[in-house]
Design an enzyme around this catalytic site. Structure first.
Site, PDB file in Angstrom:
ATOM      1  N   ASP A  75       0.859  -1.169   0.000  1.00  0.00           N
ATOM      2  CA  ASP A  75       0.000   0.000   0.000  1.00  0.00           C
ATOM      3  C   ASP A  75       0.908   1.236   0.000  1.00  0.00           C
ATOM      4  O   ASP A  75       2.140   1.129   0.083  1.00  0.00           O
ATOM      5  CB  ASP A  75      -0.959  -0.026   1.210  1.00  0.00           C
ATOM      6  CG  ASP A  75      -2.172   0.858   0.963  1.00  0.00           C
ATOM      7  OD1 ASP A  75      -3.212   0.625   1.596  1.00  0.00           O
ATOM      8  OD2 ASP A  75      -2.081   1.784   0.112  1.00  0.00           O
ATOM      9  N   TRP A  76       0.309   2.393  -0.075  1.00  0.00           N
ATOM     10  CA  TRP A  76       1.054   3.654  -0.229  1.00  0.00           C
ATOM     11  C   TRP A  76       2.076   3.815   0.904  1.00  0.00           C
ATOM     12  O   TRP A  76       1.705   4.008   2.051  1.00  0.00           O
ATOM     13  CB  TRP A  76       0.052   4.810  -0.199  1.00  0.00           C
ATOM     14  CG  TRP A  76       0.638   6.126  -0.608  1.00  0.00           C
ATOM     15  CD1 TRP A  76       1.519   6.873   0.103  1.00  0.00           C
ATOM     16  CD2 TRP A  76       0.363   6.857  -1.809  1.00  0.00           C
ATOM     17  NE1 TRP A  76       1.830   8.024  -0.582  1.00  0.00           N
ATOM     18  CE2 TRP A  76       1.128   8.048  -1.754  1.00  0.00           C
ATOM     19  CE3 TRP A  76      -0.427   6.651  -2.931  1.00  0.00           C
ATOM     20  CZ2 TRP A  76       1.103   9.007  -2.770  1.00  0.00           C
ATOM     21  CZ3 TRP A  76      -0.457   7.599  -3.935  1.00  0.00           C
ATOM     22  CH2 TRP A  76       0.309   8.754  -3.862  1.00  0.00           C
TER      23      TRP A  76
END
Ligand code: GLC
Length: 750
Positions: free
Chosen positions: A285-286
């Protein structure tokens, strides 16, 4: 050097000409093709493929640095490139100038629509309708692929049991079975019949895993999930996604039992790869790779990259630990080049399946496929099927000549009506309730009153109260602005924000009947006002066509078809709450429960009724999982089962009759629940095992049949044994998780 260069040319020529016609169907030729590319790649080229570079969708110019990075093969995929000319230019550089001519994948969060916005996922989950789930993501894929997006970060498959969590808005709700069937439908819609269809986009099962179990509903927080719970509740939707060949999986921000998902070798290798045979690629994820430093699991960025690589994470979103450190880690022997090769093969496999080697450029004839009539009609249908009628004291539907006072902060909120994760939806296209009422030419007047959901001003109260005097009915569109749910937007109290409750209470004093419509990203606790209103309709954030859907429901052109995909709490203090809970040693029941204010003063301690309940609000939700009303009534009768005992190879047939006893045709979602009474670990008091949509004319009766097999009764116990167990079972067939006709059967080993 020339010799080597010459060989490379042959290599590339051979590969490039074979890139146009490699069969993307047979696995063998796919793997040969991938191996052939891999053999020409330097370690830098390979690391480049593992790099998902984030960009700003609002960038007005294309940075020279980014173009140069693509030219040098330092980028495998791009996130949020929203200008088509940038997409075309960057792809051209990758395909014509980069060292291995490998096409980029362009990604975007196309979660519940791209331009045409559908109800938020918790709303779509309320439809219990796999067809509308598939159609909505198919439309999203058609619209998004027309601007070059070929990878979406959806569906979110996180089981959510805590409405304080902002991301419950994006979730499929609290049930693994419902989440699994819907997840498959979304993926089928996104990925189409074949990934290499130009309107297909790679789906991404996220967030792997257990993100919905964050403590206190606080986003990004800790999760503690024993393996049986992980396997019985959180893993099934991901397994279902893999069963339908989801192309990618995204790791979650949270740690699970002390180890962040992004560096969790057990989850990413032992479970996802070895056990479930996932052959797509895993993306972080980011910045979740470098967040392992804050978690206290990685010493620094290089160590974070080492942990993620050794856990088996293929592509790094936005942070650059692979780009900056993977080569060194390989030279130091902390990560092997073979591991890197596997990452690249997983990524190239998805690019090949997407047809990007053959057709790297977007299909321009599909351009501006936005807001087509059929897209909007599917969006309206989805909003109708997602709307859940929670209360109706003989008020809805209204007749066309009813004088209506349309009030409330979401009566004309085109941006908020679309809900969270709608960056590309344009509010100009939103049909609000106000616009829909105008278009339908019904007899109403609109009184703005509160300007937005958090408006605390009471300055308009007097005028609003006076304005309803000549109306027959008040339709109050309450709720939350879109920003009050979604990522990073958890709330400790989930009451209506601002002065909404006070205004509703003042309006109730006029004696006019009130229809309360709630547009929100989560269930809202309404204990304080539930008795002040005569009808309650939950429309979630219903998307572009939400106003039209509401107008048709309120005036009876359509009935609300939704059923709750989660338990609706009475108070935030009750959370996490879920229907499929364990019985405990002291199950709460009405005989023992004594409400707080009924306890005599000076009562002796033992008189409190020793069960698992709250003194103030008891032990039930406001509305149970699976609950929802329509505009007619149904009677369940004649529940029959084919046998009292089945063995592990036999099916139990369950039959029931449903009659429409009301005055108008209607739809019912018939639900089947089972209970494994005694297990080698304690088992939930009920588990959804099937559901059926039926439409009945008034007076009509239909039979519904379910089939139960030992396969459906399997679970994983504390010894990691996944099997059904001999013993007594209960079953219910009914309209929701807290009612229905009951029967029992015995499952016999032999
Ligand atoms: C976000 C979200 C994830 C999303 C990603 C890319 O932080 O957690 O769901 O897909 O970043 O926008």
């Amino acid at each position: 050097m020339i010799k080597k260069y010459y060989i490379i040319i042959i290599g590339i020529t051979l590969i490039s000409c074979s890139q146009t016609n490699v069969s993307t169907t047979s696995n063998n030729s796919q793997e040969q093709f991938i191996d052939s590319i891999l053999s020409t790649m330097s370690i830098d080229d390979k690391i480049g493929q593992t790099n998902l570079r984030g960009t700003s969708s609002r960038a007005k110019t294309l940075s020279e640095e980014l173009k140069e990075d693509v030219r040098q093969g330092k980028v495998g995929a791009l996130l949020n490139v929203m200008k088509v000319e940038f997409v075309d230019e960057l792809q051209k550089i990758a395909v014509e100038e980069s060292p291995n001519k490998i096409p980029l994948i362009f990604a975007r969060d196309v979660v519940h629509g791209f331009k045409t916005i559908f109800p938020i996922p918790i709303g779509l989950a309320s439809s219990w309708d796999t067809e509308i789930a598939e159609s909505s993501s198919r439309v999203a894929a058609i619209e998004a692929s027309s601007v070059g997006i070929r990878w979406t970060f959806a569906p979110m498959l996180d089981i959510a049991r805590d409405s304080r969590w902002g991301r419950i808005a994006e979730s499929p709700g609290e049930d693994p079975y419902l989440a699994s069937v819907l997840g498959k439908a979304y993926i089928k819609g996104f990925q189409g019949d074949s990934l290499n269809n130009p309107t297909s986009i790679a789906a991404c099962a996220k967030h792997y895993i257990g993100y919905g179990a964050v403590i206190g509903g606080r986003d990004y927080n800790t999760t503690i999930i024993p393996e049986p719970l992980l396997r019985n509740v959180y893993l099934p939707p991901f397994k279902a996604a893999l069963d339908i060949d989801v192309a990618t999986v995204m790791t979650s921000f949270n740690e699970i039992n002390g180890i962040p998902a992004t560096g969790n070798e057990f989850l990413l290798k032992d479970v996802l790869r070895d056990e479930l045979k996932f052959n797509g690629f895993v993306v972080s994820d980011w910045d979740s790779v470098i967040e392992m430093i804050a978690h206290g699991y990685a010493k620094d960025e290089k160590h974070a990259g080492e942990l993620a690589a050794n856990a088996g994470m293929d592509m790094e979103m936005t942070s650059k630990t692979y780009e900056n450190h993977l080569k060194k880690l390989i030279q130091e022997g902390k990560v092997s080049e073979q591991q890197l090769n596997e990452f690249v093969k997983n990524i190239l496999r998805v690019k090949l399946k997407l047809g990007l080697f053959k057709t790297p450029y977007r299909d321009k004839k599909n351009e501006a496929n936005f807001y087509k009539k059929e897209h909007l009609s599917i969006a309206k249908e989805a909003a109708i099927k997602s709307s859940v009628l929670l209360k109706n004291k003989d008020l809805l539907p209204l007749s066309k000549n009813t004088k209506v006072a349309l009030i409330g902060p979401l009566a004309n909120a085109p941006l908020d009506q679309m809900g969270t994760w709608t960056f590309d939806g344009e509010k100009e296209h939103t049909v609000t309730p106000l616009e829909a009422f105008k278009k339908a030419n019904v007899d109403f007047k609109y009184i703005p009153s509160l300007t937005h959901s958090r408006d605390q001003s009471t300055s308009e109260f007097k005028k609003t109260i006076n304005s309803v005097k000549n109306s027959d009915v008040i339709v109050f569109i309450a709720g939350e602005e879109a920003i009050l749910s979604g990522e990073a937007h958890s709330r400790a109290s989930i009451d209506l924000p601002g002065a909404q409750e006070s205004l509703i209470k003042e309006l109730a004093k006029t004696g006019k009947p009130i229809v309360l419509v709630i547009m929100a990203g989560r269930p809202i606790t309404i204990s304080n006002i539930i008795n002040d209103v005569d009808a309650i309709l939950m429309s979630w954030h219903p998307g572009t066509m939400g106003g039209s859907a509401l107008q048709e429901i309120i005036y009876g052109l359509r009935e609300p078809e939704g059923r709750l995909p989660l338990s609706w709490p009475k108070a935030a203090g009750q959370l996490p709450y879920f229907y499929n809970h364990k019985n405990t040693g002291r199950p709460a029941n009405k005989e023992d429960y004594v409400s707080m204010y009924d306890i005599p003063v000076g009562a002796w301690q033992s008189s409190l009724g020793n069960d698992s309940h709250y003194l103030d609000i008891g032990y039930k939700p406001q509305f149970p999982f699976g609950y929802g009303l329509g505009y007619t009534d149904f009677k369940y009768s004649n529940l029959q089962i084919s046998k009292d005992t089945i063995n592990f190879k036999e099916n139990l047939m369950v039959n029931i009759s449903i009659t429409n006893t009301g005055k108008r045709p209607g739809k019912e979602i018939v639900q089947l629940y089972t209970q494994d009474v005694v297990g080698s670990i304690t088992r939930p008091i009920r588990e959804l095992k099937g559901f059926e949509h039926i439409y009945l004319n008034n007076g009509e009766t239909k039979e519904v049949t379910f089939k139960i097999s030992a396969e459906k009764l399997k679970f994983t116990n504390h010894k990691n044994v996944n099997t059904a167990e001999e013993g007594d079972f209960n079953l219910w067939v009914g309209p929701n998780s807290s009612s229905g006709l009951k029967s029992s059967f015995y499952l016999k080993k032999k």
